[in-house]
Scaffold this active site. Sequence first.
Site, mmCIF file in Angstrom:
data_model
loop_
_atom_site.group_PDB
_atom_site.id
_atom_site.type_symbol
_atom_site.label_atom_id
_atom_site.label_comp_id
_atom_site.label_asym_id
_atom_site.label_seq_id
_atom_site.Cartn_x
_atom_site.Cartn_y
_atom_site.Cartn_z
ATOM 1 N N ARG A 63 13.998 -4.790 7.675
ATOM 2 C CA ARG A 63 13.180 -5.973 7.442
ATOM 3 C C ARG A 63 13.256 -6.821 8.714
ATOM 4 O O ARG A 63 14.235 -6.758 9.456
ATOM 5 C CB ARG A 63 13.710 -6.788 6.258
ATOM 6 C CG ARG A 63 13.734 -6.036 4.934
ATOM 7 C CD ARG A 63 14.318 -6.933 3.841
ATOM 8 N NE ARG A 63 14.323 -6.284 2.532
ATOM 9 C CZ ARG A 63 15.358 -5.638 2.008
ATOM 10 N NH1 ARG A 63 16.498 -5.551 2.687
ATOM 11 N NH2 ARG A 63 15.279 -5.077 0.810
ATOM 12 N N LYS A 97 18.949 -8.449 1.590
ATOM 13 C CA LYS A 97 18.739 -9.451 0.546
ATOM 14 C C LYS A 97 20.002 -9.622 -0.289
ATOM 15 O O LYS A 97 20.713 -8.664 -0.553
ATOM 16 C CB LYS A 97 17.571 -9.036 -0.348
ATOM 17 C CG LYS A 97 16.210 -9.143 0.333
ATOM 18 C CD LYS A 97 15.093 -8.818 -0.637
ATOM 19 C CE LYS A 97 13.719 -9.009 0.012
ATOM 20 N NZ LYS A 97 12.627 -8.696 -0.934
ATOM 21 N N HIS A 125 6.621 -5.481 8.910
ATOM 22 C CA HIS A 125 6.915 -4.702 7.700
ATOM 23 C C HIS A 125 6.203 -3.352 7.718
ATOM 24 O O HIS A 125 6.633 -2.412 7.047
ATOM 25 C CB HIS A 125 6.509 -5.504 6.467
ATOM 26 C CG HIS A 125 7.525 -5.452 5.365
ATOM 27 N ND1 HIS A 125 8.797 -5.967 5.508
ATOM 28 C CD2 HIS A 125 7.476 -4.926 4.120
ATOM 29 C CE1 HIS A 125 9.472 -5.771 4.384
ATOM 30 N NE2 HIS A 125 8.698 -5.145 3.533
ATOM 31 N N ARG A 185 8.512 -0.718 8.758
ATOM 32 C CA ARG A 185 9.437 -0.366 7.672
ATOM 33 C C ARG A 185 8.754 0.574 6.669
ATOM 34 O O ARG A 185 9.340 1.565 6.237
ATOM 35 C CB ARG A 185 9.910 -1.652 6.985
ATOM 36 C CG ARG A 185 10.829 -1.459 5.789
ATOM 37 C CD ARG A 185 11.363 -2.830 5.376
ATOM 38 N NE ARG A 185 11.843 -2.900 4.013
ATOM 39 C CZ ARG A 185 13.095 -2.620 3.641
ATOM 40 N NH1 ARG A 185 13.979 -2.219 4.536
ATOM 41 N NH2 ARG A 185 13.454 -2.735 2.374
ATOM 42 N N HIS A 205 16.949 -1.061 -1.208
ATOM 43 C CA HIS A 205 16.283 -1.409 -2.456
ATOM 44 C C HIS A 205 17.281 -1.388 -3.605
ATOM 45 O O HIS A 205 18.050 -0.430 -3.742
ATOM 46 C CB HIS A 205 15.154 -0.414 -2.763
ATOM 47 C CG HIS A 205 13.948 -0.598 -1.916
ATOM 48 N ND1 HIS A 205 12.985 0.383 -1.739
ATOM 49 C CD2 HIS A 205 13.521 -1.661 -1.176
ATOM 50 C CE1 HIS A 205 12.042 -0.060 -0.947
ATOM 51 N NE2 HIS A 205 12.339 -1.292 -0.592
ATOM 52 N N TYR A 217 6.744 4.910 -2.100
ATOM 53 C CA TYR A 217 6.621 5.730 -0.895
ATOM 54 C C TYR A 217 6.444 7.222 -1.197
ATOM 55 O O TYR A 217 6.362 8.034 -0.282
ATOM 56 C CB TYR A 217 7.842 5.530 0.000
ATOM 57 C CG TYR A 217 7.927 4.128 0.518
ATOM 58 C CD1 TYR A 217 7.018 3.648 1.454
ATOM 59 C CD2 TYR A 217 8.887 3.243 0.034
ATOM 60 C CE1 TYR A 217 7.067 2.344 1.906
ATOM 61 C CE2 TYR A 217 8.947 1.933 0.485
ATOM 62 C CZ TYR A 217 8.037 1.495 1.418
ATOM 63 O OH TYR A 217 8.083 0.205 1.866
#
Length: 299
Positions: free
Chosen positions: A149, A173, A245, A248, A271, A280
């Site tokens: 990110r 995150k 992004h 990514r 994730h 994806y």
Amino acid sequence: MNWASAIKGFKSYLKLERSLAANSIDAYTDDLGKLYQYAELQISKKSPTEFSLTDLRDFIKWVNELGMIPSSQSRVISGIKAFYKYLLMEDLIASDPSELLETPKITRKLPDTLSINEINKMIAAIDVSKPEGARNKAMLEVMYGCGLRVSELTELKLSNLYLDIEFIKVTGKGSKERLIPIGGEAIKALSIWIEQVRVHYPIKKGEEDLVFLNRRGSRLSRVYVFMVIKQLAELTGLKKNISPHTLRHSFATHLVEGGADLRAVQEMLGHESITTTEIYTHLDREYLKSTIIEFHPRN
């Protein structure tokens, strides 16, 4: 309980109990601020503990009428649910009015991705004879090579580079750390930037451990990284909607298309849920068609 004390207590809960990053705390409190704004506009001016499920549904209708898109509405609802969970834990309410609050259905749009050739063109367009060129090449190689990110890139630390064993450590995150393998091209570009260029930068106090710096020796902003990517896209004639992004997304798509295990891709992307990574698993229709033509015995 009034709104000011409720919001203050909620922020403390997010920081101390859930150990969320500052950005996440700000996002949650901004969402709660919208509910407060709505309450102030009503004749009854209800306190947070007086809201019912019907009140919350009326609030969602209100933000929808303001033009808030479903994905943003979903994020706001997530923040509200976290808030009422906090109030319930603190015994400030007897039941959670947000428990049955439904999130809007979101059409999952596939993100734009770049082909390997398009990424190579963007990297080749960088003028590495300039100091910022060496830095920008290292940035792109790391973003695409590790699927970072943009915030993870700008916060990347020298002390978290383990290039001798081909790994880097990033903080994602929720302040969660993860180790990501890093390839040869990214290592080469990083080494040139760090050992030959960055050493000549006047580094601002407190920024000594950051990998990527601007000419004044300060950390790069996310907006600046976005501008670099946009300029390179224009330089190479790319017509796609490009952002940091995008690199990514391309990293993940190319791994999955190449046969990588989805759980491994999930781990590298950071994730929390495998369902987020499953986006994806899409493959370009032309890619599927060419694969069938090439390998199916009846073709």
